[in-house]
Design a protein around this motif. Structure first.
Motif, PDB file in Angstrom:
ATOM      1  N   UNK A  31      35.085  20.138 -14.332  1.00  0.00           N
ATOM      2  CA  UNK A  31      35.065  18.978 -13.437  1.00  0.00           C
ATOM      3  C   UNK A  31      33.674  18.842 -12.794  1.00  0.00           C
ATOM      4  N   UNK A  32      33.147  19.985 -12.343  1.00  0.00           N
ATOM      5  CA  UNK A  32      31.819  19.950 -11.704  1.00  0.00           C
ATOM      6  C   UNK A  32      30.761  19.498 -12.702  1.00  0.00           C
ATOM      7  N   UNK A  33      30.788  20.065 -13.897  1.00  0.00           N
ATOM      8  CA  UNK A  33      29.761  19.712 -14.874  1.00  0.00           C
ATOM      9  C   UNK A  33      29.891  18.260 -15.312  1.00  0.00           C
ATOM     10  N   UNK A  34      31.126  17.813 -15.448  1.00  0.00           N
ATOM     11  CA  UNK A  34      31.349  16.434 -15.898  1.00  0.00           C
ATOM     12  C   UNK A  34      30.827  15.433 -14.868  1.00  0.00           C
ATOM     13  N   UNK A  35      30.979  15.786 -13.590  1.00  0.00           N
ATOM     14  CA  UNK A  35      30.634  14.827 -12.541  1.00  0.00           C
ATOM     15  C   UNK A  35      29.229  15.074 -11.976  1.00  0.00           C
ATOM     16  N   UNK A  36      28.525  16.053 -12.531  1.00  0.00           N
ATOM     17  CA  UNK A  36      27.205  16.367 -11.966  1.00  0.00           C
ATOM     18  C   UNK A  36      27.314  17.019 -10.596  1.00  0.00           C
TER      19      UNK A  36
END
Ligand code: GLU
Length: 447
Positions: free
Chosen positions: A29-34
């Protein structure tokens, strides 16, 4: 506002597939949303928290590639919890209670026997100053409960959709123990507020905590994050995983089962989602495919056999560089890309490469039950250097000379050259075995 998520394990045991899945989903989730991914160790349970478990958690996350942007440890933050507790006491939201565990059990049992929910009766709120002074003079120390507002609590859960609780249907939670130490229900909120966590993604065992914690966020003046509660994994028969935690720990999957990190990640990223489970070689691919909206409310089943099958499919695709370290750790120091590419189609676990290493690099007792044929074949072995075309050239010549074909041609050669009936393609193995060994094995000698 940029996204911030956290994975908040208690270092009271090893990570298992269930909790590492939550780490992975938060990380994706963090990587997907920056956004940023925080690792927070919930270590306020000082009796059960152990440094070796904290180290184990970090090792497991690093092994999976789930590196964190920020780190926090609750035991470093007692000062903040004390401050918030003092403020909640001052505003009357935390109130002292004196019941012993036995008294609370009796109250609970009596409510349950009347078919009523075991909600704390707030008897402590009716104590007078004199009552409290008397209890304290008897040596009783208070624990502290949070006074919930008896209003509806609602949120839109990213997995469960709209969720509604009545404050009056919830029990005032204990936030401070008798010994003065704060409990998770409070510490987690103070941390999430201080560290500006925007999304709390955790297991559905925390749904009722969320109802309570939303009111605590409001009471401490913190921004209420968005919540997502994932159904917990069960085993293949639908039972909770708790009984098998040892064998399903990340450490044992890695060290005993020979599971590759991307096999575990490929499975856990997709279990319980609308996506098919397919081998993926990098976390980046999983990030690209990730969408929390794909997580379904149905209970996902974790099947170790499925994980092993995926492990095999991943090994069949992994390039040599990705396993060179593991091969060296097995003692196969000179293993190279040619060896790896020859044997990987036959492996479910990297450690099985040892068997094929022995076939190409150590003496093998051949199965040579057709010596005349094998002698004819040996006489036709081409001169070295050998490459991937040698097998075809050689067996073509053997076929022309002997008239054999198919299994009659190939099986005796395989049994003599490898001592086994099955294995990697001989086209790939033969150059690794080499002419000297091949000749001896065809002559029935252990070589
Ligand atoms: N330490 C808690 C647990 O492991 C964290 C739960 C949460 O994510 O808030 O259950």
């Amino acid at each position: 506002m940029s996204v911030a998520v956290r994975f908040a394990p208690s270092p009271t045991g090893l990570l298992h597939v269930g909790n590492v899945r939550l780490a992975l989903v938060n990380w994706l989730f963090a990587r997907k949303t920056g956004g940023t991914f925080l690792l927070r160790l919930d270590d306020t349970d000082e009796e059960r928290s152990k440094p070796e478990y904290a180290e184990g958690i970090e090792r497991d996350l690093i092994w999976l590639g789930l590196t964190w942007d920020r780190f926090a440890r609750e035991s470093d933050r007692y000062g903040r919890y004390d401050e918030e507790a003092a403020a909640l006491k001052a505003s009357g939201r935390l109130y002292p209670c004196y019941e012993t565990p036995e008294e609370l059990n009796l109250k609970r049992a009596s409510l349950v026997s009347q078919g009523r929910p075991p909600i704390y009766d707030r008897a402590a709120l009716r104590l007078s100053d004199a009552d409290r002074a008397r209890l304290e003079s008897e040596g009783r120390k208070p624990h502290w409960r949070f006074k919930l507002e008896h209003t509806p609590v609602e949120w839109t859960d990213l997995v469960r959709g709209p969720v509604h609780f009545e404050g009056s249907a919830l029990s005032d939670p204990v936030l401070i123990r008798e010994d003065g130490r704060p409990l998770y229900t409070l510490t987690s909120v103070v941390d999430d507020a201080d560290l500006a966590i925007t999304h709390v993604i955790r297991g559905e065992d925390h749904v009722a905590n969320t109802a309570v914690q939303i009111q605590i966020f409001q009471a401490v003046g913190g921004a209420v994050p968005v919540f997502a509660h994932l159904p917990l994994l069960t085993d293949a028969t639908g039972q909770g995983l708790s009984k098998r935690l040892g064998s399903l720990s990340v450490a044992s999957l890695r060290e005993e089962e020979g599971i590759e990190p991307m096999a575990l990640a490929s499975l856990l990223a997709k279990l319980g989602t609308s996506d098919a489970i397919e081998p993926r070689l990098t976390l980046d691919e999983l990030v690209a495919e990730f969408d929390i909206a794909k997580v379904s409310r149905a209970t996902p089943k974790f099947d170790p056999e499925e994980l092993l099958r995926l492990n095999a499919r991943i090994l069949h695709l992994l390039p040599f560089e990705r396993v060179a370290g593991e091969l060296a750790a097995l003692g196969l120091d000179d293993a190279d890309a040619a060896f790896w590419e020859a044997v990987r189609p036959n492996l479910s676990r990297v450690a099985e490469a040892r068997d094929w290493w022995a076939v190409t690099h150590a003496p093998v007792a051949p199965v040579a039950d057709d010596p005349a044929f094998l002698a004819e074949a040996a006489a036709l072995l081409p001169e070295e250097p050998w490459d991937l075309s040698t097998w075809g050239t050689w067996t073509g010549a053997v076929k022309a000379r002997t008239g054999r074909k198919g299994k009659d041609l190939f099986l005796p050669l395989r049994r003599a050259l490898t001592g086994r009936d099955h294995g990697p393609e001989l086209k790939n193995l033969l150059p690794l075995i080499g002419r000297t060994r091949a000749q001896k094995r065809l002559a029935g000698e252990t070589a």
